[in-house]
Structure formats: C-alpha cells, structure tokens
Design an enzyme around this catalytic site. Structure first.
Site, PDB file in Angstrom:
ATOM      1  N   LYS A 146      31.291  39.440  33.599  1.00  0.00           N
ATOM      2  CA  LYS A 146      31.391  40.332  34.769  1.00  0.00           C
ATOM      3  C   LYS A 146      32.493  41.368  34.564  1.00  0.00           C
ATOM      4  O   LYS A 146      32.301  42.556  34.831  1.00  0.00           O
ATOM      5  CB  LYS A 146      31.697  39.491  36.026  1.00  0.00           C
ATOM      6  CG  LYS A 146      32.148  40.319  37.207  1.00  0.00           C
ATOM      7  CD  LYS A 146      32.391  39.487  38.451  1.00  0.00           C
ATOM      8  CE  LYS A 146      33.749  38.867  38.578  1.00  0.00           C
ATOM      9  NZ  LYS A 146      34.837  39.793  38.941  1.00  0.00           N
ATOM     10  N   ASN A 147      33.662  40.894  34.100  1.00  0.00           N
ATOM     11  CA  ASN A 147      34.813  41.795  34.051  1.00  0.00           C
ATOM     12  C   ASN A 147      34.798  42.761  32.863  1.00  0.00           C
ATOM     13  O   ASN A 147      35.722  43.544  32.681  1.00  0.00           O
ATOM     14  CB  ASN A 147      36.120  40.994  34.116  1.00  0.00           C
ATOM     15  CG  ASN A 147      36.312  40.404  35.510  1.00  0.00           C
ATOM     16  OD1 ASN A 147      35.612  40.781  36.455  1.00  0.00           O
ATOM     17  ND2 ASN A 147      37.255  39.486  35.637  1.00  0.00           N
ATOM     18  N   CYS A 183      43.067  42.221  50.172  1.00  0.00           N
ATOM     19  CA  CYS A 183      42.100  41.472  49.394  1.00  0.00           C
ATOM     20  C   CYS A 183      42.508  40.028  49.535  1.00  0.00           C
ATOM     21  O   CYS A 183      43.689  39.719  49.675  1.00  0.00           O
ATOM     22  CB  CYS A 183      42.161  41.981  47.958  1.00  0.00           C
ATOM     23  SG  CYS A 183      42.002  40.759  46.701  1.00  0.00           S
ATOM     24  N   ARG A 217      47.355  43.343  45.715  1.00  0.00           N
ATOM     25  CA  ARG A 217      46.704  44.056  44.618  1.00  0.00           C
ATOM     26  C   ARG A 217      46.737  45.582  44.788  1.00  0.00           C
ATOM     27  O   ARG A 217      45.724  46.240  45.034  1.00  0.00           O
ATOM     28  CB  ARG A 217      45.251  43.609  44.467  1.00  0.00           C
ATOM     29  CG  ARG A 217      45.145  42.200  43.932  1.00  0.00           C
ATOM     30  CD  ARG A 217      44.064  42.059  42.925  1.00  0.00           C
ATOM     31  NE  ARG A 217      42.825  41.605  43.478  1.00  0.00           N
ATOM     32  CZ  ARG A 217      41.699  41.518  42.788  1.00  0.00           C
ATOM     33  NH1 ARG A 217      41.672  41.880  41.531  1.00  0.00           N
ATOM     34  NH2 ARG A 217      40.618  41.087  43.330  1.00  0.00           N
ATOM     35  N   ASP A 264      42.022  33.371  36.570  1.00  0.00           N
ATOM     36  CA  ASP A 264      40.654  33.182  37.065  1.00  0.00           C
ATOM     37  C   ASP A 264      40.124  31.765  36.806  1.00  0.00           C
ATOM     38  O   ASP A 264      39.005  31.436  37.208  1.00  0.00           O
ATOM     39  CB  ASP A 264      39.698  34.213  36.440  1.00  0.00           C
ATOM     40  CG  ASP A 264      39.982  35.617  36.945  1.00  0.00           C
ATOM     41  OD1 ASP A 264      40.622  35.744  38.003  1.00  0.00           O
ATOM     42  OD2 ASP A 264      39.580  36.583  36.272  1.00  0.00           O
ATOM     43  N   ARG A 313      28.911  36.793  43.606  1.00  0.00           N
ATOM     44  CA  ARG A 313      29.575  37.953  43.008  1.00  0.00           C
ATOM     45  C   ARG A 313      29.834  37.730  41.524  1.00  0.00           C
ATOM     46  O   ARG A 313      29.953  38.694  40.766  1.00  0.00           O
ATOM     47  CB  ARG A 313      30.926  38.198  43.702  1.00  0.00           C
ATOM     48  CG  ARG A 313      30.784  38.560  45.152  1.00  0.00           C
ATOM     49  CD  ARG A 313      32.110  38.960  45.719  1.00  0.00           C
ATOM     50  NE  ARG A 313      32.709  40.027  44.899  1.00  0.00           N
ATOM     51  CZ  ARG A 313      33.915  40.508  45.070  1.00  0.00           C
ATOM     52  NH1 ARG A 313      34.679  40.042  46.023  1.00  0.00           N
ATOM     53  NH2 ARG A 313      34.382  41.458  44.297  1.00  0.00           N
TER      54      ARG A 313
END
Ligand code: EPU
Length: 421
Positions: free
Chosen positions: A23-24, A118, A123, A308, A400
C-alpha cells in the site's frame, strides 16, 4: 451500511498466504504518474479502499485510469484539469498530501487541504511545506488549504529533514525530479517503499542516486516519460500474518515476502521463539517453542522496528511468558488498541509512549472497536487466539490496507466472517 467481523478463536493457522503489493508504495506511485503526460502502467497494485480513494482524487485532477486486470492499472494525465485536493479526500486519507509535490513540479501550482487531525497523532506536514519553500515555492495557508505556487519552477538545494518523514521524502523527491539543478535530501527516509519509489521515478527518466540511504541526490530533468513498474510486496501485511501464525501456534509460508525488508522484525520474532526462515519463494514462519518469550521493542524509522507492526506485536506480547515494554517513538497516540485488548483480558498499562505488557494465560473473545488500520488488524489477530468469539466493529479501517483478509486467513484454517450491522 457498517460492517463488522466475527472471529472464532482457537484455530491453528497453517498454509500459504501470498503477500499483496505494498500500500505504502502503491499510493505514492499512483501520484507520481501525474508528473508526466505519458501513460504509466503499475503492476501488482493492491485492491484497497485507499487505492480507490486516491484514484478518485487523481480522476478529479485529470488522470485517465484504466484497469488492465484487477492489479494492473494504466494511468495517463495528458493535462492537469484541476490542481486542487479537496478537504474531503485529504481528511479521509492523509497520503493525498503527496499530490502537493507532484502538482507543483508539473503544474507549478497546487491547492491541497491540510490533513487535520488523524487518529494516530497530529502528523503535521510542516516539513513538506518548509522543504518546498526552500526550493523556491511560495506557500500560504488559507482557509485550511495549502496554496503553493512556483511560477518559475522549483530550484534544487540541500534539504536536511530534522526528523525522518516517509511521505515528506516522497513529496520532495517528486518536486525535485523536475526542479532546476540538484537537490540533496539529508536524513531522508530509507524505507524499502521509498527506495522502490526512487526506482520508479528513475524509470520515468528522473536522475536520482542514493535511494535506500539517508542522503538522496536528485538532479533535475526537463521532463519525465511513461514506463511500466511493479509494486513490491507489502512488508507490513507480511509481518501482520507472521504474527497471526505466531499467536495461533501455526505455520505459514508468506509467499513473495522479502526477508530483507523486515530484518529487525523477523530477528525480534526469532528471539521471541518464532522461527522466521528465508526460503526460496518467501518466508516460513512457525513457533519454535510452546512459550512466547517477552522481548521489549521500540519503534523506529527503517531499518528499525516498524510502527505499523507495533499493535500486532502488542497482541503477541499479551500472551507471552513474562513482561515486555513496547515504546512507540513515531506517533504520539498509537495505543488505541490497548483499551480494546484490555476488554479481551490483556494486561497492559500505558505510561506516556511506553506500554508495559504482562502476558496472560488466555485472551477472551469480546466486542471490540477498530480505531485505525493497524489497531483493527491487531484486534482480529487477538480474536484468532482468544477463547470464544470476538466481534470487531467499524471494519472499514481494515479495508484501507488489507486485501482479501478473510479469504487469506480462512484459507489457512481461520474462521472469520464479515457481516453488516
Ligand atoms: N511529521 C511531522 N511533520 C511533517 C511530517 C512528519 O511532524 O511534516 C512527524 C509525524 O507527525 C510523525 C513522524 O513525523 O510523528 C513520522 O511521520 P511520517 O511523515 O514518516 O509518516 P507518514 O509519511 O505520514 C508513512 C506511512 C504510515 C507509516 C509512517 C511511518 C504512507 C502512506 N504512510 O506515513 O503508514 O506509519 O510512514 O513509517 O506511507 C499505515 O500504513 O498504517 C501507516 C500509518
């Protein structure tokens, strides 16, 4: 309609899970395609809610998107129709901020909403803004929007980031590819996704060296061109399933996982009592001993222990034989899974940025609430090892970042199912 997930505890996971595209990397890669007016084809793009949101935003900007198959997308931005990223997009997905660097490079102007709050912390994007200003952009904040322009183009310079930022590095990389002269990023992010991102930009005609190190040099070029590029496997998804194997006393082959992208994480698991063996087509994960040893960790930018994977690791430590501390150094509010895990019987106390986890004999199924992407998946993992049934509410966070989570887990013997509430 909101969705929830029912997780039946007590199954041992055994089998093979193919790791999806990262994803990133997919998110910045999709954005980078707007740096050129030629088509760019991306392969192995994960089918995720975040990818869909970003494609909608790119569509507003003027990108034509065509799917060659479920995971291969060709994007073509012949002209920029709108250089604005509205609040609703950026609010939902912070990575939308990446269009700032790309638009100002290609279009010399951009209007991008500030992300705002967030769930996992403030952030800020101050470092993105400061770096663009150093390159000659004029930036004003008006009504919650970043108004950026560089009518004569950006100019390369030395930029030292006071702290490492992943999307900040990616934003400035894109801006610098089309700037005049040379830009040097000092204390740049070294994540494998950033390194692969530089590879994509180079395939598009950029001149970047030092990718994967803390100093990246970009020589500006006049224009970029089309290319084809494959997204690398998602190391965070892989790490998540490694923990699922560990807590259920299972054995899973993480197909396509690259061991070297998760070295510090796999070494920690090895010390805990979970074998992580590099094999031909991925990494094989299984328990070496009946007991999980307590090992304390601190999250850090790559190559350190990834933030993460912190929530998922907290679940592993919650059934360990002793006590371990978990220190979150990247985000100030990333322990929202803790009160939910406590409802399942975990023994965790949080003081500032450290959680002290004392292992319990058994977690117990409960109704829990997902709060962000990684917290959500940690609750599913807790449900897999808990006694009885766990219901994870507010499932949209999961979609997501995890492609076909139920299918992947159920194929290894889990019993998880989604239902509408
Ligand atoms: N920071 C600032 N100012 C800035 C930029 C960052 O104060 O201008 C701070 C942040 O508040 C944070 C720290 O610096 O405390 C690091 O943030 P970073 O900018 O590196 O995070 P990011 O680029 O917004 C990416 C990933 C995150 C991942 C972090 C850290 C993407 C799209 N997102 O976020 O992924 O946690 O790097 O590795 O690449 C996830 O996938 O669940 C996720 C949150």
């Amino acid at each position: 309609m909101l969705q929830s997930m029912r997780v039946v505890g007590g199954c041992r996971l055994e089998g093979e899970i193919r790791v999806s595209g990262a994803k990133n990397l997919a998110l910045p890669a999709l954005v980078a395609t707007i740096l050129t007016d030629k088509p760019v084809t991306l392969r192995n793009v994960p089918n995720l809610a975040d990818v869909k949101s970003l494609l909608e935003l790119l569509n507003c900007i003027g990108t034509e998107v065509s799917y060659n198959d479920k995971h291969t997308i060709t994007l073509s931005t012949r002209s920029i129709k709108s250089a604005t990223a509205p609040y609703d997009f950026v609010r939902k997905m912070r990575a939308s901020i990446l269009v700032l660097g790309a638009l100002i490079a290609r279009h010399k102007q951009a209007t991008v909403s500030l992300p705002g709050g967030c769930a996992i912390g403030a952030r800020g994007v101050d470092l993105h803004i400061k770096a663009l200003e150093m390159m000659g952009a004029e930036i004003a904040i008006e009504n919650g929007y970043i108004e950026a322009k560089a009518p004569n183009g950006l100019i390369g310079c030395d930029i030292a980031f006071p702290m490492t930022t992943v999307t900040g590095t990616e934003n400035i990389l894109m801006a610098a590819t089309l700037a005049k002269g040379t830009t040097r990023l000092i204390n740049a992010a070294m994540e494998p996704e950033v390194e692969a991102f530089c590879e994509l930009l180079n395939k598009m005609g950029a001149r970047i060296s030092g990718a994967g190190t803390s100093v990246i040099t970009i020589e500006g070029v006049d224009e970029l061109h089309g290319t084809e590029f494959e997204i690398i496997p998602d190391r965070i998804e892989a790490g998540t399933y490694a923990i699922a194997a560990a807590v259920t006393n299972g054995k899973i082959l993480l197909k396509d996982c690259r061991y070297e992208h998760l070295t510090s994480f796999f070494e920690t698991l090895n010390s805990v009592g979970v074998a992580c063996e590099k094999v031909d087509n991925g990494v094989l994960v299984y328990r070496k001993s009946d007991e999980i040893q307590p090992i304390s960790i601190q999250t850090a930018p790559y190559p350190g222990f990834p933030t993460d994977l912190q929530a998922q690791y907290t679940v592993l430590m919650s059934i360990c034989n002793g006590s371990a501390s978990i220190t979150e150094n990247i985000f100030e509010n990333r322990f929202m899974h803790v009160p939910e895990l406590a409802r399942m019987g975990a023994n965790i106390s949080v003081q500032g940025k450290t959680a002290l986890v004392t292992g319990v004999e058994k977690l117990k199924g409960a109704q829990v609430m997902a709060t962000d992407l990684r917290a959500s998946v940690s609750l599913v993992i807790a449900g897999l090892v808990a006694e009885g049934e766990t219901i994870v509410n507010r499932l949209y966070h999961l979609d997501r970042g995890y492609e076909n989570l139920e299918e992947k887990l159920n194929a290894c013997g889990a019993h998880v199912e989604r239902f509408e509430v």
